[in-house]
Structure formats: structure tokens, C-alpha cells
Design a protein around this motif. Structure first.
Motif, PDB file in Angstrom:
ATOM      1  N   GLU A   1      35.858   4.002  13.995  1.00  0.00           N
ATOM      2  CA  GLU A   1      36.806   2.897  14.152  1.00  0.00           C
ATOM      3  C   GLU A   1      36.038   1.587  14.296  1.00  0.00           C
ATOM      4  N   PHE A   2      36.540   0.531  13.663  1.00  0.00           N
ATOM      5  CA  PHE A   2      35.921  -0.778  13.766  1.00  0.00           C
ATOM      6  C   PHE A   2      36.152  -1.314  15.166  1.00  0.00           C
ATOM      7  N   GLU A   3      35.087  -1.693  15.863  1.00  0.00           N
ATOM      8  CA  GLU A   3      35.123  -2.171  17.236  1.00  0.00           C
ATOM      9  C   GLU A   3      35.817  -1.186  18.151  1.00  0.00           C
ATOM     10  N   GLY A   4      35.705   0.085  17.819  1.00  0.00           N
ATOM     11  CA  GLY A   4      36.307   1.135  18.645  1.00  0.00           C
ATOM     12  C   GLY A   4      35.245   1.852  19.446  1.00  0.00           C
ATOM     13  N   LYS A   5      35.563   3.083  19.813  1.00  0.00           N
ATOM     14  CA  LYS A   5      34.658   3.882  20.611  1.00  0.00           C
ATOM     15  C   LYS A   5      33.433   4.259  19.776  1.00  0.00           C
ATOM     16  N   MET A   6      32.225   4.000  20.316  1.00  0.00           N
ATOM     17  CA  MET A   6      30.969   4.331  19.634  1.00  0.00           C
ATOM     18  C   MET A   6      30.250   5.405  20.443  1.00  0.00           C
ATOM     19  N   THR A   7      29.672   6.347  19.751  1.00  0.00           N
ATOM     20  CA  THR A   7      28.888   7.393  20.418  1.00  0.00           C
ATOM     21  C   THR A   7      27.415   7.251  20.004  1.00  0.00           C
ATOM     22  N   GLU A   8      26.558   7.779  20.847  1.00  0.00           N
ATOM     23  CA  GLU A   8      25.133   7.693  20.569  1.00  0.00           C
ATOM     24  C   GLU A   8      24.678   8.982  19.895  1.00  0.00           C
ATOM     25  N   LEU A   9      23.892   8.823  18.839  1.00  0.00           N
ATOM     26  CA  LEU A   9      23.401   9.957  18.061  1.00  0.00           C
ATOM     27  C   LEU A   9      21.874   9.836  17.960  1.00  0.00           C
ATOM     28  N   ILE A  10      21.164  10.951  18.155  1.00  0.00           N
ATOM     29  CA  ILE A  10      19.706  10.950  18.071  1.00  0.00           C
ATOM     30  C   ILE A  10      19.293  11.797  16.877  1.00  0.00           C
ATOM     31  N   HIS A  11      18.432  11.213  16.032  1.00  0.00           N
ATOM     32  CA  HIS A  11      17.936  11.906  14.839  1.00  0.00           C
ATOM     33  C   HIS A  11      16.412  11.941  14.909  1.00  0.00           C
ATOM     34  N   GLU A  12      15.832  13.130  14.617  1.00  0.00           N
ATOM     35  CA  GLU A  12      14.376  13.257  14.617  1.00  0.00           C
ATOM     36  C   GLU A  12      13.899  13.378  13.173  1.00  0.00           C
ATOM     37  N   ALA A  13      12.945  12.521  12.789  1.00  0.00           N
ATOM     38  CA  ALA A  13      12.424  12.503  11.419  1.00  0.00           C
ATOM     39  C   ALA A  13      10.950  12.890  11.423  1.00  0.00           C
ATOM     40  N   ASP A  14      10.530  13.669  10.411  1.00  0.00           N
ATOM     41  CA  ASP A  14       9.133  14.111  10.285  1.00  0.00           C
ATOM     42  C   ASP A  14       8.362  13.154   9.388  1.00  0.00           C
ATOM     43  N   THR A  15       8.117  11.968   9.874  1.00  0.00           N
ATOM     44  CA  THR A  15       7.371  10.976   9.104  1.00  0.00           C
ATOM     45  C   THR A  15       6.733   9.975  10.045  1.00  0.00           C
ATOM     46  N   LEU A  16       5.762   9.252   9.547  1.00  0.00           N
ATOM     47  CA  LEU A  16       5.156   8.182  10.336  1.00  0.00           C
ATOM     48  C   LEU A  16       5.800   6.839  10.070  1.00  0.00           C
ATOM     49  N   SER A  17       6.515   6.741   8.971  1.00  0.00           N
ATOM     50  CA  SER A  17       7.125   5.481   8.575  1.00  0.00           C
ATOM     51  C   SER A  17       8.444   5.279   9.320  1.00  0.00           C
TER      52      SER A  17
END
Length: 111
Positions: free
Chosen positions: A68-84
Motif C-alpha cells: 500500500e502507498f504510504e501504508g503499513k511497511m514491513t522490514e525484510l532482510i535479504h542475504e546476498a553471496d557477493t562483495l558488490s
């Protein structure tokens, strides 16, 4: 010196007397030699040692996502296998876009 030298005499003077060609005889044929093949001794397979895993660089990308625009936001964590950090960020946003409409990158940290 004689000014009237023949061609043959000039050649002899420059290059020396012609040597007779050597006659090459055919090599002698020996009896065929039997090939000897050495077999490796059979060794019982030892228990395979697992090599220690090499260090894989990882980055943790924290995103705020929502539908939703300007609605409830949740936090998401993503793990990436890179140095960049740029590639890690792009990968995280790409994965988050499959489920969420609005994606905002909060941070990119190494683990």
C-alpha cells in the motif's frame, strides 16, 4: 693465378673438393620388445575428508516493503553471496518486487 679458370675450378676453390655422398644403410631390425605395463597396487579407498568450505562473502540487505502507498511497511532482510553492494541491492530489490509493490532499501552491511 690463372685468369682463365673454368667454372669447376672456381667451385673447387670456393667450396672445396666435392665429397662423395655417404651411403645410408637401412637400420637393423631387432626383435620386437614386449611392452611391460606396471599395474598400480589396489588401495582401499580412504574415508574422504571434507575440505573446509572456503569463505564466501555475504552482504545483508535490509529492505522496507509493502503493498500500500504510504501504508503499513514491513522490514525484510535479504542475504546476498557477493562483495558488490550494488549487485546485492539489485538482487534484493528484484526478489522483493515479486511479492511487494513498494520497496525501499534501508541498509547494505557485510556479514
Amino acid at each position: 693465378m690463372n685468369p682463365q679458370l673454368t667454372e669447376e675450378e672456381m667451385r673447387r676453390a670456393l667450396f672445396g673438393a666435392p665429397q662423395p655422398e655417404e651411403q645410408v644403410s637401412a637400420p637393423l631390425v631387432d626383435k620386437p620388445v614386449q611392452e611391460v605395463v606396471l599395474a598400480k597396487p589396489v588401495v582401499a579407498p580412504a574415508a574422504k575428508k571434507k575440505a573446509a568450505k572456503a569463505f564466501t562473502p555475504r552482504l545483508r540487505v535490509t529492505l522496507r516493503v509493502g503493498n500500500e502507498f504510504e501504508g503499513k511497511m514491513t522490514e525484510l532482510i535479504h542475504e546476498a553471496d557477493t562483495l558488490s553492494s550494488l549487485l546485492a541491492e539489485q538482487d534484493a530489490v528484484k526478489v522483493a518486487r515479486k511479492k511487494y509493490k513498494y520497496v525501499e532499501v534501508v541498509s547494505v552491511k557485510s556479514m
